[in-house]
Write a protein that holds these residues in place. Structure first.
Motif, mmCIF file in Angstrom:
data_model
loop_
_atom_site.group_PDB
_atom_site.id
_atom_site.type_symbol
_atom_site.label_atom_id
_atom_site.label_comp_id
_atom_site.label_asym_id
_atom_site.label_seq_id
_atom_site.Cartn_x
_atom_site.Cartn_y
_atom_site.Cartn_z
ATOM 1 N N UNK A 41 41.869 -48.529 -30.950
ATOM 2 C CA UNK A 41 41.956 -49.268 -29.688
ATOM 3 C C UNK A 41 41.736 -50.766 -29.934
ATOM 4 N N UNK A 42 40.786 -51.085 -30.823
ATOM 5 C CA UNK A 42 40.530 -52.505 -31.103
ATOM 6 C C UNK A 42 41.754 -53.145 -31.760
ATOM 7 N N UNK A 43 42.503 -52.372 -32.551
ATOM 8 C CA UNK A 43 43.727 -52.908 -33.165
ATOM 9 C C UNK A 43 44.738 -53.275 -32.079
ATOM 10 N N UNK A 87 33.158 -55.904 -30.620
ATOM 11 C CA UNK A 87 32.072 -54.980 -30.204
ATOM 12 C C UNK A 87 32.455 -53.528 -30.448
ATOM 13 N N UNK A 88 33.729 -53.240 -30.186
ATOM 14 C CA UNK A 88 34.198 -51.863 -30.378
ATOM 15 C C UNK A 88 34.119 -51.475 -31.853
ATOM 16 N N UNK A 93 31.358 -48.774 -36.395
ATOM 17 C CA UNK A 93 30.690 -48.833 -37.705
ATOM 18 C C UNK A 93 29.244 -48.345 -37.591
ATOM 19 N N UNK A 94 28.573 -48.741 -36.501
ATOM 20 C CA UNK A 94 27.180 -48.325 -36.298
ATOM 21 C C UNK A 94 27.055 -46.811 -36.194
ATOM 22 N N UNK A 95 27.962 -46.208 -35.411
ATOM 23 C CA UNK A 95 27.929 -44.739 -35.256
ATOM 24 C C UNK A 95 28.222 -44.054 -36.588
ATOM 25 N N UNK A 116 27.381 -53.476 -25.009
ATOM 26 C CA UNK A 116 28.002 -54.790 -24.788
ATOM 27 C C UNK A 116 29.461 -54.623 -24.367
ATOM 28 N N UNK A 117 30.166 -53.700 -25.046
ATOM 29 C CA UNK A 117 31.576 -53.442 -24.711
ATOM 30 C C UNK A 117 31.695 -52.892 -23.285
ATOM 31 N N UNK A 118 30.799 -51.954 -22.933
ATOM 32 C CA UNK A 118 30.871 -51.347 -21.601
ATOM 33 C C UNK A 118 30.498 -52.334 -20.502
ATOM 34 N N UNK A 119 29.583 -53.277 -20.816
ATOM 35 C CA UNK A 119 29.245 -54.309 -19.823
ATOM 36 C C UNK A 119 30.486 -55.154 -19.531
#
Lengths: 137, 138
Positions: A41-43, A87-88, A93-95, A116-119
């Motif tokens: 999605x970020x792409x 953020x996405x 990466x964090x997950x 942050x992305x959802x905000x």
């Protein structure tokens, strides 16, 4: 009173934070797949930024005040898309790191970026709802 | 993943709860927007001028209505998934009984939410490219 250096090690309670997690294979597969789709999605966001940049250049070429306005509007949207994409990807990466390293700390980092992305998405969707209601009225 | 507690820090639990709250906000506001848009489109289609609605009695009106319904179904589907994911993450933050099970449920729903968006965008890009190729060749 000094500690006896020859005393056998005593059983101490684990720290309540930072202990390893044990994820099943299924859990690892789900999170890995989730991270792939989030990056996908970020792409698309970056592709959108590229098209908007072309549009902004085209609007600037006209040299009119309206063209500058359009370019400015596109630039703001581009900034939002780039921020959302970053953020996405960070959340993905964090997950992923959290699952592969079995560490809840990095999972927490993933949730921080997801929040942050959802905000950002929340603000956009509230504005969208507001504009839809205004259109109807 | 079994159903056991994950020792998140208090700050992380706050972040997870906050992410879940924003997820609910995104889902509910998107659902509301989708429903209002669908109602407006249906009203617009029903109030077409008589000549136009007679002209397109079969194809145009049914096609537009079908497209609106498909769009509404997709909006409802992906936002229900986001809502379910957010509620699962909220349970991770607020309860300590089955964190890993709730986390896995949340991740599954979140994966479906992002997956459908990517697939739809791929279809859209494919359709645009197809249109450009057809336009250039004709």
């Amino acid at each position: 009173m000094h500690d006896n250096p020859f005393a056998p090690p005593t059983a101490t309670a684990d720290s309540p934070e930072g202990r390893g997690l044990v994820f099943s294979e299924e859990g690892v597969r789900v999170v890995s797949s989730l991270a792939t789709w989030m990056r996908g999605l970020s792409t698309f966001y970056y592709v959108g930024v590229a098209f908007l940049a072309l549009g902004a250049c085209g609007a600037l070429v006209t040299g009119s005040a309206a063209g500058v306005g359009v370019a400015l509007g596109f630039s703001i949207v581009m900034l939002g898309l780039i921020t959302a994409a970053i953020w996405l990807r960070s959340a993905a990466s964090g997950f992923e790191r959290g699952v592969y390293s079995d560490d809840e700390m990095t999972l927490g980092q993933g949730f921080r970026n997801l929040r942050a992305y959802l905000i950002l998405m929340g603000i956009i969707s509230i504005l969208s709802l507001g504009s839809t209601i205004l259109e109807v009225m | 993943m079994d159903a056991r507690r994950i020792p998140f820090t208090e700050e992380d639990e706050r972040r997870i709860a906050s992410a879940a709250t924003w997820g609910v906000i995104v889902a509910v506001s998107s659902l509301a927007t989708g429903v209002i848009s669908l109602l407006v489109q249906m009203q617009a289609l029903s109030s077409l001028p008589p000549g136009l609605s007679r002209l397109g009695s079969g194809f145009f009106v049914k096609g537009a209505l079908g497209a609106s319904l498909v769009q509404a179904v997709i909006v409802v589907l992906i936002n229900v998934w986001l809502l379910q994911a957010s509620l699962s993450f909220r349970k991770v933050a607020l309860t300590d009984e089955a964190d890993q099970a709730h986390l896995l449920t949340g991740f599954r729903r979140l994966r479906a939410y992002f997956m459908v968006q990517v697939v739809l965008l791929m279809l859209l890009v494919g359709l645009v490219l197809f249109g450009v190729v057809v336009g250039l060749s004709s």
